[in-house]
Write an enzyme that holds these catalytic residues in place. Structure first.
Site, PDB file in Angstrom:
ATOM      1  N   ASN A 190       4.557  10.616 -37.848  1.00  0.00           N
ATOM      2  CA  ASN A 190       3.561  10.216 -39.030  1.00  0.00           C
ATOM      3  C   ASN A 190       3.674   8.962 -39.732  1.00  0.00           C
ATOM      4  O   ASN A 190       2.973   8.576 -40.706  1.00  0.00           O
ATOM      5  CB  ASN A 190       3.534  11.397 -39.944  1.00  0.00           C
ATOM      6  CG  ASN A 190       4.929  11.962 -40.041  1.00  0.00           C
ATOM      7  OD1 ASN A 190       5.676  12.368 -39.298  1.00  0.00           O
ATOM      8  ND2 ASN A 190       4.930  11.849 -41.718  1.00  0.00           N
TER       9      ASN A 190
ATOM     10  N   GLN B 128      -0.285  14.361 -35.780  1.00  0.00           N
ATOM     11  CA  GLN B 128      -0.839  12.969 -36.095  1.00  0.00           C
ATOM     12  C   GLN B 128      -1.414  12.598 -34.646  1.00  0.00           C
ATOM     13  O   GLN B 128      -2.274  11.903 -34.694  1.00  0.00           O
ATOM     14  CB  GLN B 128       0.199  12.003 -36.320  1.00  0.00           C
ATOM     15  CG  GLN B 128       0.840  12.486 -37.820  1.00  0.00           C
ATOM     16  CD  GLN B 128      -0.196  11.941 -38.865  1.00  0.00           C
ATOM     17  OE1 GLN B 128      -1.082  11.004 -38.620  1.00  0.00           O
ATOM     18  NE2 GLN B 128       0.060  12.410 -39.907  1.00  0.00           N
TER      19      GLN B 128
ATOM     20  N   GLY C  71      -6.589  19.898 -39.121  1.00  0.00           N
ATOM     21  CA  GLY C  71      -7.832  19.614 -39.250  1.00  0.00           C
ATOM     22  C   GLY C  71      -8.077  18.350 -39.917  1.00  0.00           C
ATOM     23  O   GLY C  71      -8.739  17.519 -39.687  1.00  0.00           O
TER      24      GLY C  71
ATOM     25  N   THR D  37      -8.493  37.196 -43.671  1.00  0.00           N
ATOM     26  CA  THR D  37      -9.939  37.013 -43.382  1.00  0.00           C
ATOM     27  C   THR D  37     -10.173  35.510 -43.140  1.00  0.00           C
ATOM     28  O   THR D  37      -9.579  34.697 -43.475  1.00  0.00           O
ATOM     29  CB  THR D  37     -10.710  37.357 -44.623  1.00  0.00           C
ATOM     30  OG1 THR D  37     -10.563  38.703 -45.173  1.00  0.00           O
ATOM     31  CG2 THR D  37     -12.381  36.913 -44.473  1.00  0.00           C
TER      32      THR D  37
ATOM     33  N   CYS E 295       3.905  13.577 -48.121  1.00  0.00           N
ATOM     34  CA  CYS E 295       4.608  14.683 -48.611  1.00  0.00           C
ATOM     35  C   CYS E 295       5.921  14.365 -49.115  1.00  0.00           C
ATOM     36  O   CYS E 295       6.482  15.252 -49.956  1.00  0.00           O
ATOM     37  CB  CYS E 295       4.704  15.804 -47.227  1.00  0.00           C
ATOM     38  SG  CYS E 295       3.443  16.152 -46.417  1.00  0.00           S
TER      39      CYS E 295
HETATM   40  N1  PLP Z   1       3.281  17.377 -39.030  1.00  0.00           N
HETATM   41  C1  PLP Z   1       3.024  16.137 -39.184  1.00  0.00           C
HETATM   42  C2  PLP Z   1       3.427  15.235 -38.272  1.00  0.00           C
HETATM   43  C3  PLP Z   1       2.302  15.760 -40.173  1.00  0.00           C
HETATM   44  O1  PLP Z   1       1.997  14.392 -40.271  1.00  0.00           O
HETATM   45  C4  PLP Z   1       1.890  16.588 -41.133  1.00  0.00           C
HETATM   46  C5  PLP Z   1       1.093  16.213 -42.428  1.00  0.00           C
HETATM   47  O2  PLP Z   1       1.232  15.044 -42.779  1.00  0.00           O
HETATM   48  C6  PLP Z   1       2.161  17.944 -40.910  1.00  0.00           C
HETATM   49  C7  PLP Z   1       2.916  18.362 -39.870  1.00  0.00           C
HETATM   50  C8  PLP Z   1       1.746  19.025 -42.067  1.00  0.00           C
HETATM   51  O3  PLP Z   1       0.459  19.165 -41.665  1.00  0.00           O
HETATM   52  P1  PLP Z   1      -0.710  20.058 -42.686  1.00  0.00           P
HETATM   53  O4  PLP Z   1      -0.828  18.846 -43.977  1.00  0.00           O
HETATM   54  O5  PLP Z   1      -1.842  20.402 -42.017  1.00  0.00           O
HETATM   55  O6  PLP Z   1       0.085  21.226 -43.490  1.00  0.00           O
END
Ligand code: PLP
Length: 378
Positions: A152, A180, A201, A238, A324
């Site tokens: 990512n 990604q 998504g 749901t 994140c």
């Molecule tokens: N894994 C990777 C490589 C990501 O880049 C991300 C989000 O940036 C995630 C997992 C987490 O995905 P989500 O935001 O749909 O929880």
């Protein structure tokens, strides 16, 4: 509103018009619960299963092998924890890499506290893991290999086809975090011998809060959450019908983009301009085996946090790495795994484009980045 140039598509993407239009009826007239028994609900359940098929087509699985989740994080948690639990009697050793997303790394850390042993493999300076090292790390008690399809932060594409085949040959379950990669590069779970795959998504112009876990037919894993009988009893709750319809439409639209060079050509133009027009700049991660939309570049002597603030004033949205981890002072674990110094990591900027990005956006961004870099170097 002043001009916005959005160059952070690895963090999230805008919902496409067609996706939104496909979702809207399910917030309105078609509000029924797909699990109900009357015809009004059955028609909605059909739409859910149609979306399952649209997602399946993108990775060459069957619709029955797709389970809807709340996103990539849930899919990663489910895949890894469920395999660990199901195979605990066989062994407690798991192989992964140092450059995984925290949705994987933090699960591993949690499992270590619960008595599992995790091998975190190094990657090369190019940000790619060597499948020979993966095979060497296998032990008699290895139960799972979890390696991302594409990173990512630096966009490097891992050799998941070779790792999948090797894992299958050794009788070990292979999970890939394809959040990604899904909808950006070709993935064929059958050819690549993938047992479990996570996707989301909102990285493919679909809505947030919806993802999928592909589970190879016959693979016995328990539910992630305990609840109702939805998703064959494996994922109660749901159905998020608008989200499911949205990820289905987004997956269908993404099919046209996979293998199309439009985004890659613009990215190459963007990268070439940055590298040739800004002194002491260098690309992080492999130049060839990388996602078509990703640039991760460092500018010597430039603090990226300050650069981001300046770019923001020009309406340019970029990032230092994973959304994140924004706000962390520590350098990116991914850039450190490439062997960069802390300073080089703090000089690095991630720019991720999409098929919405125009050449004018790129030219504007290059001009502003050049200007800000030279002001910061003064
Ligand atoms: N894994 C990777 C490589 C990501 O880049 C991300 C989000 O940036 C995630 C997992 C987490 O995905 P989500 O935001 O749909 O929880």
């Amino acid at each position: 509103m002043c001009r916005i140039v959005y160059l952070d598509n690895a963090a999230t993407t805008p919902v496409k018009k067609e996706v939104l239009e496909s979702m809207l009826p399910f917030f309105g007239d078609f509000y029924g619960n797909p699990s109900s028994s009357y015809n009004f609900a059955k028609r909605i359940k059909k739409k859910v299963d149609f979306a399952r098929g649209q997602v399946a087509e993108l990775i060459n699985s069957t619709a029955e092998e797709i389970y809807f989740t709340s996103g990539g994080t849930e899919a990663d948690n489910w895949a890894i924890k469920a395999v660990a639990e199901a195979l605990a009697a066989k062994g407690k050793h798991i192989i992964t890499t140092k450059i995984e997303h925290h949705a994987v790394l933090n699960v591993m850390e949690w499992l270590e506290k619960a008595g599992y042993e995790v091998t975190y493999l190094d990657v090369g300076k190019n940000g790619i893991v060597d499948e020979v090292e993966v095979e060497k790390a296998i032990r008699p008690d290895t139960i799972l290999i979890s390696i991302m399809a594409a990173n990512n932060e630096i966009g490097t594409i891992q050799p998941i086809d070779r790792i999948g085949k090797m894992a299958r040959k050794n009788g070990i379950i292979f999970h890939t975090d394809a959040v990604q990669a899904f909808g950006h590069i070709p993935i064929d779970v059958k050819k690549m011998k993938i047992d479990l795959l996570s996707a989301s998504g909102h990285k493919i112009n679909g809505p947030k809060g919806i993802g999928i876990l592909y589970v190879k037919r016959g693979l016995q894993i328990g539910p992630f959450m305990h609840g109702g009988a939805q998703e064959g009893g494996k994922r109660g709750g749901t159905y998020n019908v608008p989200g499911i319809v949205g990820i289905g439409t987004a997956a269908q639209l993404a099919k046209e983009l996979v293998g199309n060079n439009k985004v890659k050509d613009l990215r190459d133009y963007f990268l070439n301009r940055l590298l040739s027009e800004i002194d002491k700049s260098a690309l992080n991660g492999d130049s060839q085996n990388r996602l078509p939309n990703n640039i991760n570049i460092r500018f010597e002597g430039v603090d990226t946090e300050s650069l981001l603030v300046m770019l923001d004033q020009y309406g340019i949205c970029a990032s230092v790495g994973s959304a994140c981890t924004t706000g962390q002072i520590e350098p990116s674990h991914v850039l450190m795994a490439l062997g960069l110094s802390k300073e080089q990591a703090h000089n690095s900027l991630r720019l991720t484009i999409s098929d919405f990005t125009s050449k004018e956006d790129v030219d504007y961004a290059v001009d502003k980045i050049k200007e800000c870099v030279s002001r910061l170097r003064c």
